[in-house]
Design an enzyme around this catalytic site. Sequence first.
Site, PDB file in Angstrom:
ATOM      1  N   LYS A  41      -1.193  -6.376  -1.205  1.00 38.55           N
ATOM      2  CA  LYS A  41      -0.344  -6.696  -0.088  1.00 38.55           C
ATOM      3  C   LYS A  41      -0.747  -5.878   1.137  1.00 38.55           C
ATOM      4  O   LYS A  41      -0.405  -6.211   2.264  1.00 38.55           O
ATOM      5  CB  LYS A  41       1.130  -6.368  -0.429  1.00 38.55           C
ATOM      6  N   GLY A  42      -1.457  -4.797   0.874  1.00 39.94           N
ATOM      7  CA  GLY A  42      -1.746  -3.815   1.922  1.00 39.94           C
ATOM      8  C   GLY A  42      -2.462  -4.358   3.142  1.00 39.94           C
ATOM      9  O   GLY A  42      -2.216  -3.924   4.262  1.00 39.94           O
ATOM     10  N   GLU A  97      -9.213  -5.389   4.330  1.00 37.52           N
ATOM     11  CA  GLU A  97      -8.520  -4.436   3.454  1.00 37.52           C
ATOM     12  C   GLU A  97      -7.727  -3.434   4.272  1.00 37.52           C
ATOM     13  O   GLU A  97      -8.038  -3.200   5.444  1.00 37.52           O
ATOM     14  CB  GLU A  97      -9.559  -3.665   2.632  1.00 37.52           C
ATOM     15  N   ASP A  98      -6.752  -2.828   3.634  1.00 36.19           N
ATOM     16  CA  ASP A  98      -6.005  -1.775   4.312  1.00 36.19           C
ATOM     17  C   ASP A  98      -6.782  -0.461   4.317  1.00 36.19           C
ATOM     18  O   ASP A  98      -6.883   0.205   5.336  1.00 36.19           O
ATOM     19  CB  ASP A  98      -4.623  -1.582   3.659  1.00 36.19           C
ATOM     20  N   ASP A 101     -10.760   3.790  -0.418  1.00 30.97           N
ATOM     21  CA  ASP A 101     -10.491   5.139  -0.917  1.00 30.97           C
ATOM     22  C   ASP A 101     -11.626   5.514  -1.871  1.00 30.97           C
ATOM     23  O   ASP A 101     -12.701   5.915  -1.429  1.00 30.97           O
ATOM     24  CB  ASP A 101      -9.102   5.086  -1.581  1.00 30.97           C
ATOM     25  N   LYS A 129     -11.338   6.531   3.838  1.00 28.40           N
ATOM     26  CA  LYS A 129     -11.305   7.951   3.445  1.00 28.40           C
ATOM     27  C   LYS A 129     -12.640   8.278   2.798  1.00 28.40           C
ATOM     28  O   LYS A 129     -12.752   8.269   1.574  1.00 28.40           O
ATOM     29  CB  LYS A 129     -10.208   8.177   2.395  1.00 28.40           C
ATOM     30  N   PHE A 150      -2.550  11.127   1.624  1.00 31.73           N
ATOM     31  CA  PHE A 150      -1.944   9.860   1.229  1.00 31.73           C
ATOM     32  C   PHE A 150      -1.151   9.301   2.401  1.00 31.73           C
ATOM     33  O   PHE A 150      -0.226   9.922   2.907  1.00 31.73           O
ATOM     34  CB  PHE A 150      -1.053  10.023   0.004  1.00 31.73           C
ATOM     35  N   ASP A 157       1.606   1.301   1.235  1.00 35.96           N
ATOM     36  CA  ASP A 157       2.877   1.698   0.641  1.00 35.96           C
ATOM     37  C   ASP A 157       2.792   2.990  -0.155  1.00 35.96           C
ATOM     38  O   ASP A 157       1.722   3.419  -0.581  1.00 35.96           O
ATOM     39  CB  ASP A 157       3.352   0.605  -0.324  1.00 35.96           C
ATOM     40  N   ARG A 163       5.677  -0.022   3.893  1.00 37.85           N
ATOM     41  CA  ARG A 163       4.651  -0.954   4.388  1.00 37.85           C
ATOM     42  C   ARG A 163       4.964  -1.413   5.810  1.00 37.85           C
ATOM     43  O   ARG A 163       4.081  -1.731   6.589  1.00 37.85           O
ATOM     44  CB  ARG A 163       4.587  -2.206   3.503  1.00 37.85           C
TER      45      ARG A 163
HETATM   46  P1  IMP Z   1      -9.810   2.371  -4.087  1.00 33.21           P
HETATM   47  O1  IMP Z   1     -10.120   1.381  -5.143  1.00 33.21           O
HETATM   48  O2  IMP Z   1      -9.663   3.757  -4.641  1.00 33.21           O
HETATM   49  O3  IMP Z   1     -10.745   2.334  -2.903  1.00 33.21           O
HETATM   50  O4  IMP Z   1      -8.334   2.092  -3.576  1.00 33.21           O
HETATM   51  C1  IMP Z   1      -7.993   0.941  -3.036  1.00 33.21           C
HETATM   52  C2  IMP Z   1      -6.503   0.750  -2.929  1.00 33.21           C
HETATM   53  O5  IMP Z   1      -5.750   1.922  -3.215  1.00 33.21           O
HETATM   54  C3  IMP Z   1      -6.144   0.430  -1.506  1.00 33.21           C
HETATM   55  O6  IMP Z   1      -6.361  -0.924  -1.223  1.00 33.21           O
HETATM   56  C4  IMP Z   1      -4.692   0.833  -1.459  1.00 33.21           C
HETATM   57  O7  IMP Z   1      -3.889  -0.212  -1.934  1.00 33.21           O
HETATM   58  C5  IMP Z   1      -4.609   2.017  -2.395  1.00 33.21           C
HETATM   59  N1  IMP Z   1      -4.658   3.290  -1.649  1.00 33.21           N
HETATM   60  C6  IMP Z   1      -5.681   4.159  -1.551  1.00 33.21           C
HETATM   61  N2  IMP Z   1      -5.382   5.210  -0.773  1.00 33.21           N
HETATM   62  C7  IMP Z   1      -4.110   4.991  -0.342  1.00 33.21           C
HETATM   63  C8  IMP Z   1      -3.217   5.728   0.537  1.00 33.21           C
HETATM   64  O8  IMP Z   1      -3.527   6.776   1.107  1.00 33.21           O
HETATM   65  N3  IMP Z   1      -2.008   5.160   0.733  1.00 33.21           N
HETATM   66  C9  IMP Z   1      -1.617   3.985   0.156  1.00 33.21           C
HETATM   67  N4  IMP Z   1      -2.422   3.271  -0.651  1.00 33.21           N
HETATM   68  C10 IMP Z   1      -3.651   3.777  -0.906  1.00 33.21           C
HETATM   69 MG    MG Z   2      -5.350  -2.553  -0.735  1.00 31.38          MG
END
Ligand code: IMP
Ligand code: MG
Length: 174
Positions: A41-42, A97-98, A101, A129, A150, A157, A163
């Site tokens: 949803k992000g 994407e939001d 990470d 990040k 975070f 969220d 959100r």
């Molecule tokens: P990744 O697979 O670790 O890159 O993470 C992807 C997903 O983790 C993102 O699309 C977010 O939904 C969630 N996420 C990662 N960091 C944060 C944060 O700081 N706040 C909220 N959601 C996060």
């Molecule tokens: Mg996401």
Amino acid sequence: MAESIRVLLSEKEVDERIQAIGEQISKDYQGRQVHLVCVLKGGSFFMCELAKRITVPVSLDFMSVSSYGSDTKSSGVVKIVKDLDESLKDKDVIVVEDIVDSGRTLSYLLEMLKDRGPRSLRLCTLLDKPERRVVDVKVDYTGFEIPDEFVVGYGLDYDQRYRNLPYIGVVEFN
Ligand code: IMP
Ligand code: MG
């Protein structure tokens, strides 16, 4: 646990940056149609704002994957919860994407979408990040690089809340 939110990026800063990305995409895709794929949803708040600022023809689709529970750390498990409605065949696709990470979600997703035969496939993220990267992902459009904290707001969220904040904030646990 009680928490409070500290503003990291104001609504104005975020909006101005999205405007700039919209202009860049409009330039890069001149004479073509872009197919935006929102990762729910992000990515939804960002995608809507971005789409409004793109001046070439735009079509939209949505998908939902999960890699996070109520925790603030990646589980490393990526599951497709809702797939796209439309084929990507011969489309100029931008995944919206939001946040990137660890990169796990996106690297999995991009590999999967590549197999569906898009003419081109790019990634646009509101936040990045870089310090947290575990899997290498090529990001084509980035809103902001942020430190390893975070964050919530603008679609992001904490346990499904925040959100709707019109800015990006850091969650501080008191
Ligand atoms: P990744 O697979 O670790 O890159 O993470 C992807 C997903 O983790 C993102 O699309 C977010 O939904 C969630 N996420 C990662 N960091 C944060 C944060 O700081 N706040 C909220 N959601 C996060
Ligand atoms: Mg996401």
